[in-house]
Design a protein around this motif. Structure first.
Motif, mmCIF file in Angstrom:
data_model
loop_
_atom_site.group_PDB
_atom_site.id
_atom_site.type_symbol
_atom_site.label_atom_id
_atom_site.label_comp_id
_atom_site.label_asym_id
_atom_site.label_seq_id
_atom_site.Cartn_x
_atom_site.Cartn_y
_atom_site.Cartn_z
ATOM 1 N N THR A 141 -13.423 9.491 4.005
ATOM 2 C CA THR A 141 -13.913 8.716 5.145
ATOM 3 C C THR A 141 -13.510 9.342 6.465
ATOM 4 N N GLY A 142 -12.628 10.354 6.398
ATOM 5 C CA GLY A 142 -12.165 10.995 7.623
ATOM 6 C C GLY A 142 -11.173 10.131 8.391
ATOM 7 N N LEU A 143 -10.638 9.116 7.745
ATOM 8 C CA LEU A 143 -9.648 8.254 8.392
ATOM 9 C C LEU A 143 -8.246 8.672 7.939
ATOM 10 N N SER A 144 -7.246 8.203 8.664
ATOM 11 C CA SER A 144 -5.880 8.425 8.187
ATOM 12 C C SER A 144 -5.575 7.343 7.151
ATOM 13 N N VAL A 145 -4.528 7.576 6.330
ATOM 14 C CA VAL A 145 -4.131 6.585 5.334
ATOM 15 C C VAL A 145 -3.824 5.248 6.010
ATOM 16 N N GLU A 146 -3.158 5.312 7.162
ATOM 17 C CA GLU A 146 -2.821 4.071 7.881
ATOM 18 C C GLU A 146 -4.094 3.310 8.280
ATOM 19 N N GLU A 147 -5.081 4.079 8.747
ATOM 20 C CA GLU A 147 -6.339 3.424 9.147
ATOM 21 C C GLU A 147 -7.061 2.809 7.941
ATOM 22 N N VAL A 148 -6.987 3.486 6.791
ATOM 23 C CA VAL A 148 -7.617 2.933 5.584
ATOM 24 C C VAL A 148 -6.982 1.575 5.272
ATOM 25 N N VAL A 149 -5.659 1.530 5.311
ATOM 26 C CA VAL A 149 -4.944 0.288 5.015
ATOM 27 C C VAL A 149 -5.330 -0.789 6.033
ATOM 28 N N GLN A 150 -5.285 -0.400 7.303
ATOM 29 C CA GLN A 150 -5.619 -1.363 8.366
ATOM 30 C C GLN A 150 -7.012 -1.965 8.172
ATOM 31 N N ARG A 151 -7.951 -1.097 7.836
ATOM 32 C CA ARG A 151 -9.329 -1.583 7.685
ATOM 33 C C ARG A 151 -9.502 -2.431 6.427
ATOM 34 N N LEU A 175 -5.612 1.402 -4.174
ATOM 35 C CA LEU A 175 -4.975 1.570 -2.870
ATOM 36 C C LEU A 175 -3.562 1.012 -2.813
ATOM 37 N N GLY A 176 -3.245 0.071 -3.687
ATOM 38 C CA GLY A 176 -1.929 -0.556 -3.605
ATOM 39 C C GLY A 176 -1.756 -1.545 -4.726
ATOM 40 N N ARG A 177 -0.724 -2.372 -4.588
ATOM 41 C CA ARG A 177 -0.424 -3.318 -5.674
ATOM 42 C C ARG A 177 0.104 -4.636 -5.104
ATOM 43 N N THR A 178 -0.254 -5.728 -5.761
ATOM 44 C CA THR A 178 0.250 -7.040 -5.363
ATOM 45 C C THR A 178 1.118 -7.620 -6.474
ATOM 46 N N PHE A 213 -6.149 -9.549 2.656
ATOM 47 C CA PHE A 213 -5.002 -8.772 2.191
ATOM 48 C C PHE A 213 -4.044 -8.530 3.352
ATOM 49 N N MET A 214 -2.714 -8.615 3.065
ATOM 50 C CA MET A 214 -1.684 -8.400 4.079
ATOM 51 C C MET A 214 -0.793 -7.252 3.608
ATOM 52 N N ALA A 215 -0.642 -6.227 4.422
ATOM 53 C CA ALA A 215 0.210 -5.093 4.045
ATOM 54 C C ALA A 215 1.677 -5.497 4.142
ATOM 55 N N ILE A 216 2.432 -5.225 3.074
ATOM 56 C CA ILE A 216 3.872 -5.522 3.090
ATOM 57 C C ILE A 216 4.663 -4.268 2.732
ATOM 58 N N SER A 217 5.951 -4.326 3.007
ATOM 59 C CA SER A 217 6.822 -3.181 2.734
ATOM 60 C C SER A 217 7.242 -3.171 1.273
ATOM 61 N N ARG A 218 7.808 -2.037 0.866
ATOM 62 C CA ARG A 218 8.298 -1.930 -0.502
ATOM 63 C C ARG A 218 9.364 -2.996 -0.785
ATOM 64 N N SER A 219 10.272 -3.218 0.179
ATOM 65 C CA SER A 219 11.357 -4.158 -0.087
ATOM 66 C C SER A 219 10.810 -5.583 -0.222
ATOM 67 N N GLU A 220 9.829 -5.907 0.586
ATOM 68 C CA GLU A 220 9.199 -7.228 0.484
ATOM 69 C C GLU A 220 8.488 -7.371 -0.878
ATOM 70 N N PHE A 221 7.786 -6.306 -1.276
ATOM 71 C CA PHE A 221 7.076 -6.290 -2.564
ATOM 72 C C PHE A 221 8.072 -6.491 -3.708
ATOM 73 N N GLU A 222 9.215 -5.805 -3.621
ATOM 74 C CA GLU A 222 10.237 -5.945 -4.667
ATOM 75 C C GLU A 222 10.815 -7.347 -4.662
ATOM 76 N N ARG A 223 11.016 -7.886 -3.458
ATOM 77 C CA ARG A 223 11.558 -9.241 -3.350
ATOM 78 C C ARG A 223 10.611 -10.256 -4.021
ATOM 79 N N GLN A 224 9.320 -9.966 -3.945
ATOM 80 C CA GLN A 224 8.334 -10.870 -4.576
ATOM 81 C C GLN A 224 8.206 -10.633 -6.078
ATOM 82 N N TYR A 255 0.867 -1.175 0.000
ATOM 83 C CA TYR A 255 0.000 0.000 0.000
ATOM 84 C C TYR A 255 0.902 1.223 0.000
ATOM 85 N N ASP A 256 0.843 2.025 -1.047
ATOM 86 C CA ASP A 256 1.688 3.207 -1.121
ATOM 87 C C ASP A 256 1.071 4.176 -2.109
#
Lengths: 312, 236
Positions: B113-123, B188-191, B214-225, B98-99
């Motif tokens: 939605t009045g949420l933070s970006v982090e909350e959107v991802v979490q939800r 919202l993001g990419r797999t 869906f599981m949030a991963i980091s950029r480096s993990e995404f690149e590794r995949q 998610y980025d």
């Protein structure tokens, strides 16, 4: 591709659109994969019939012509059916509904639509392009089928190949139905269950108005321009879309869904064109005027059967 | 069986089996059960069967089976239909980076939605989604239901190009674009999961009735995949 295939036709100039097609991709609609295949299946069958091929053997669907030029690399017998796109072998005109011999070095070209929109060029035994999900049909949007299996349409420099085989060239029987999809402007439609949700006025208009083929017309769908149709159902939960479905979006102008349609959608439908009517629509150029005609499922099936009889 | 199931004529050789009127997660156990039973009942007389949220569209071989026989087979299936046990479908965990660079609507959804970006991802990651239907493109799965607080309508003007692997939401649904296509969902993001390659082989990863988390991963993990990090808005 196997070593036995011959490189027989080289694309010198690709023209606006030419696709490798066969009978279509079936048994995969639940994967979100469209049907594809020859839009005018009747003419496509005639092209194969003329060479004694299996009726669903892969052939070329040539749209508009527009300068498509193929160079012959080895002698062969080919067949042409469907639209008259002013086809020529070097300078000699070729009539749809015939087989003809071609020799290495000759050029086969297609210029402009004189009658109909789609011509079918069949080769002995069918084109030997890769089979993807059970079919050779190219569906560019889905990146499936075609010369390289990645959905691409014919491009400059492409080579079309097939396996050498004996050709049993045929002549059309007297009064044959080759060209039947180029004639007539009434499109038969089997009413579907949602037809009762359209207003009486809309139904009267649907089957009595003259509809004009819009420029927004391709293998996914064809828009019809005419009186506005109203349906009590607005948009619905998405459900499977049959071939030839006549759907009516909120702007009231019907869209007839064809071979490359999306697999599911949510607009109410008047019903679905018969297989013969769908093939006829696929031969209509923008601006042409057509009518919709409701017929029973039984009559549609009888006419479909008699259409298939012609190929026996 | 489900009460009120209807068999409707859709085309000369196509019947629509309508089990429900509205979208609901509880439909899926019935739809999956009907899908299996209808495939068994029709065998090679079945040309295509397209399950969706509330219906199954059945295209049969009209040269070998009459309309009456087709209807009778469907009625027989419906009369003894039992919902498939929950969990018959598979459960998938799909890693998503998610980025903003690959998920430009993270901010739009947060604002609306009045949420933070982090909350959107979490939800978005906070619950299992059912696969309701496949359509639009090979392997494209419509999933839901997205939490009500995240429900944001699709873009007014669809994008002409959405990158393969893009994960989006529209109203209470979520989906992944298997291949580069036009699209109007809020991305919202990419797999990096190769959905198109699965579909092209005839064995899609996601099928109706499956569940997805869906599981949030980091950029480096995404690149590794093997993920493609080219920003969505860049020329693709």
């Amino acid at each position: 591709m196997s070593h036995m295939t011959h490189s027989l036709l080289r694309v010198v100039q690709a023209g606006p659109l030419a696709l490798v097609v066969d009978g279509g991709r079936f048994g995969v609609r639940h994967l979100g994969v469209t049907q594809g295949g020859a839009a005018d299946w009747v003419s496509f069958h005639w092209a194969n019939w003329l060479l004694g091929n299996a009726l669903d053997a892969a052939a070329l669907e040539i749209v508009l012509g527009g300068g498509l030029t193929l160079e012959v690399e080895q002698d062969a017998t080919l067949a042409l059916a469907g639209a008259d796109l002013d086809a020529r072998l070097d300078d000699r005109p070729l009539a749809p509904g015939t087989t003809f011999a071609v020799m290495a070095g000759q050029r086969l070209s297609f210029h402009q639509p004189r009658d109909g929109l789609r011509a079918y060029l069949a080769v002995p035994g069918g084109l030997a392009t890769p089979v993807v999900l059970g079919s050779r049909s190219a569906t560019p949007r889905e990146q499936l089928g075609g010369p390289r299996g990645d959905g691409s349409a014919l491009g400059d420099g492409d080579r079309l190949e097939w396996n050498p085989c004996q050709v049993r060239g045929r002549r059309l029987p007297f009064g044959s139905a080759q060209g039947v999809t180029l004639r007539g402007n009434q499109l038969a439609l089997v009413p579907g269950a949602q037809i009762g949700h359209f207003s009486g006025t809309s139904l009267y208009r649907a089957f009595n108005a003259t509809w004009r083929i819009d420029t927004r017309a391709d293998r996914m769908g064809v828009r019809l321009l005419g009186p506005e149709l109203r349906c009590r159902l607005g948009s619905m939960v998405s459900e499977g879309i049959p071939m030839g479905a006549v759907q009516v979006p909120p702007d009231g102008q019907p869209i007839v869904l064809l071979n490359d349609r999306q697999t599911i959608g949510g607009y109410p439908r008047l019903g679905a064109l018969t297989p013969l009517a769908a093939a006829r629509l696929a031969q209509c150029l923008p601006g042409k005027e057509v009518g919709l005609m409701a017929i029973s499922r039984e009559r549609a099936l009888a006419s479909y059967r008699s259409c298939l009889e012609a190929f026996r | 069986m489900t009460h009120g199931a209807r068999i409707e004529l859709a085309a000369m050789d196509v019947l629509m089996v309508r089990l429900f009127d509205d979208i609901d997660e509880s439909n899926m156990s019935w739809i999956v059960a009907a899908d299996r039973a209808l495939r068994d009942a029709f065998g090679d007389l079945l040309i295509d069967l397209v399950p969706s949220y509330t219906t199954l569209m059945l295209h049969y071989d009209c040269l070998r089976l009459t309309h009456g026989e087709a209807k009778a087979r469907i009625e027989a299936v419906l009369s003894r239909l039992e919902p498939a046990a929950a969990g018959l479908g598979r459960r998938h965990e799909i890693p998503v980076w998610y980025d903003l660079s690959v998920g430009p609507e993270l901010e739009r959804v947060a604002e609306r939605t009045g949420l933070s970006v982090e909350e959107v991802v979490q939800r978005h990651c906070g619950r299992d989604y059912y696969v309701f239907a496949l359509g639009f493109a090979p392997g494209y799965s419509f999933m839901g239901m997205v939490e009500e607080t995240l429900a944001v309508p699709r873009l007014k003007t669809p994008r002409r190009r959405v990158a393969a692997g893009s994960v989006g939401i529209a109203d209470r649904q979520t989906a992944i674009y298997p291949l580069l296509s036009p699209g109007g969902w809020n991305i919202l993001g990419r797999t990096a999961v190769p959905l198109f390659e699965h579909a092209r082989s005839g064995e899609p990863l996601l099928l109706p009735g499956d569940r997805v988390r869906f599981m949030a991963i980091s950029r480096s993990e995404f690149e590794r995949q093997g993920g493609n990090t080219i920003p969505l808005e860049a020329a693709l």
